[in-house]
Write a protein that holds these residues in place. Structure first.
Motif, PDB file in Angstrom:
ATOM      1  N   LEU A 221      10.968   9.419 -38.634  1.00 18.75           N
ATOM      2  CA  LEU A 221      10.394  10.575 -37.955  1.00 18.75           C
ATOM      3  C   LEU A 221      10.367  10.400 -36.440  1.00 18.75           C
ATOM      4  O   LEU A 221      10.396  11.396 -35.700  1.00 18.75           O
ATOM      5  CB  LEU A 221       8.980  10.838 -38.476  1.00 18.75           C
ATOM      6  CG  LEU A 221       8.881  11.339 -39.914  1.00 18.75           C
ATOM      7  CD1 LEU A 221       7.419  11.436 -40.341  1.00 18.75           C
ATOM      8  CD2 LEU A 221       9.570  12.695 -40.070  1.00 18.75           C
ATOM      9  N   THR A 236      16.274  16.343 -44.381  1.00 19.01           N
ATOM     10  CA  THR A 236      15.364  15.259 -44.703  1.00 19.01           C
ATOM     11  C   THR A 236      14.868  15.438 -46.128  1.00 19.01           C
ATOM     12  O   THR A 236      14.916  16.525 -46.688  1.00 19.01           O
ATOM     13  CB  THR A 236      14.156  15.241 -43.748  1.00 19.01           C
ATOM     14  OG1 THR A 236      13.497  16.516 -43.822  1.00 19.01           O
ATOM     15  CG2 THR A 236      14.591  14.979 -42.326  1.00 19.01           C
ATOM     16  N   SER A 240       9.574  12.046 -45.475  1.00 14.18           N
ATOM     17  CA  SER A 240       9.898  12.658 -44.186  1.00 14.18           C
ATOM     18  C   SER A 240       9.845  14.181 -44.275  1.00 14.18           C
ATOM     19  O   SER A 240       9.311  14.852 -43.389  1.00 14.18           O
ATOM     20  CB  SER A 240      11.288  12.215 -43.719  1.00 14.18           C
ATOM     21  OG  SER A 240      11.304  10.823 -43.458  1.00 14.18           O
TER      22      SER A 240
END
Length: 329
Positions: A221, A236, A240
């Motif tokens: 991140l 993602t 995440s």
């Protein structure tokens, strides 16, 4: 590469730690060997692994890859400060068996012998307890460790994922028994996750432990994930994706990326460089899947963050404050 002491030991280690978790599951053996060669050439000499890495049916695979790299010679083993871990059940997948996990004296002895075989070496520099074992007395753990030190099979012991109180309990027990005690703690610590500053890092500094942060990019991140999504269509998943779905988290990450874009800096490199400014930190673990990712991490060591930028980063990701004040209402 800049070097520092590993806690209260005589070991000199680079300011970055090579994490090997991806070796096997995501990076094949030849590429893993190339990355280790490049890391050593760049001055990274602390290599971190665990007996369970490889995961699933391939538990132990990562240590085996490292062992084959050592077997190539060229003083590879002599140049590396080798760290591995014990805790996870190493029995056949789907068939856990008593005494094949955690920190009993029996499993510690069994785990060391198995790791030495896979790693093709006769000693481990830093043998780490991967998690807290609530079932095994600390006295038993130190008894097993002391025997292994006397046998020359391990040199130092460290912890991973220990809370502050457990670091204190473990080292006070070692003191009472005349054992050397823990020399390092490997903990979750990064710009977006700073709870370690409340108890873990103060305890580590009080007892002279080196702090080795894992997940320095917070699962990717802090590596510019929003920009990568918008420019490359990168998707993602997992934690995440869940984090980005939280509007407050996404707002902070956007502010972070905007700030570093203004300064012309790469987010992932700044996240690593920030950790290198933190009191008590020996070096963050980087887990490159490719040599290009390793090269990016190496640039962070030479990055000098201004006081102004550090203040701005604190504004986006404020820490809990110093202890014990951080616990006040």
């Amino acid at each position: 590469m800049k070097y520092t002491q590993l806690g209260r030991t005589g070991l000199k280690v680079g300011r970055l730690v090579l994490g090997t978790m991806n070796f096997g599951p995501q990076t094949d053996e030849p590429e893993s060997h190339t990355i280790m060669d490049a890391a050593l050439d760049a001055g990274i000499n602390l290599f971190d692994t665990a007996n369970v890495y490889g995961w699933g049916e391939n538990k132990g695979r990562t240590e085996t890859i490292i062992g084959k790299w050592f077997a190539k010679g060229g003083e590879r083993r002599d140049k590396v400060v080798l760290a591995t871990k014990v805790y996870a059940n190493m029995g056949a997948e789907g068939a856990p068996w008593p005494n094949h996990d955690k920190l009993s004296a029996l499993n510690i002895r069994r785990a060391v012998e198995a790791s030495l075989t896979r790693l093709q070496t006769d000693y481990i520099d830093l043998f780490q307890f991967h998690h807290v074992d609530r079932d095994t007395p600390v006295e038993e753990i130190w008894q097993a460790v002391d025997v292994l030190i006397q046998q020359g099979k391990i040199i130092y012991a460290g912890s991973s994922n220990f809370p502050g109180w457990k670091i204190a309990q473990t080292n006070e027990t070692a003191r009472r028994l005349g054992s050397y005690g823990l020399v390092s703690e490997q903990c979750l610590y990064n710009l977006a996750e700073r709870r370690a500053e409340m108890e873990v890092i103060p305890a580590a500094r009080e007892y002279g432990l080196g702090v080795i942060p894992w997940s320095p990019l917070h699962g990717g991140l802090l590596g510019g994930v929003i920009k990568k999504q918008s420019e490359g269509g990168r998707r993602t998943s997992g934690r995440s994706a869940d984090a980005l779905a939280d509007s407050s988290v996404r707002k902070k990450l956007q502010a972070y990326e905007d700030l570093l874009d203004k300064h012309g800096l790469a987010p992932g490199e700044v996240a690593l460089a920030w950790l290198l400014t933190r009191p008590g930190v020996t070096g963050p673990i980087v887990g490159p899947r490719t040599t290009d990712q390793l090269a990016s991490a190496l640039r962070a060591v030479e990055l000098d963050l201004s006081d102004e930028l550090l203040t701005e980063l604190d504004g986006i990701f404020p820490g809990p404050g110093p202890s014990p004040e951080a616990f006040a209402w």
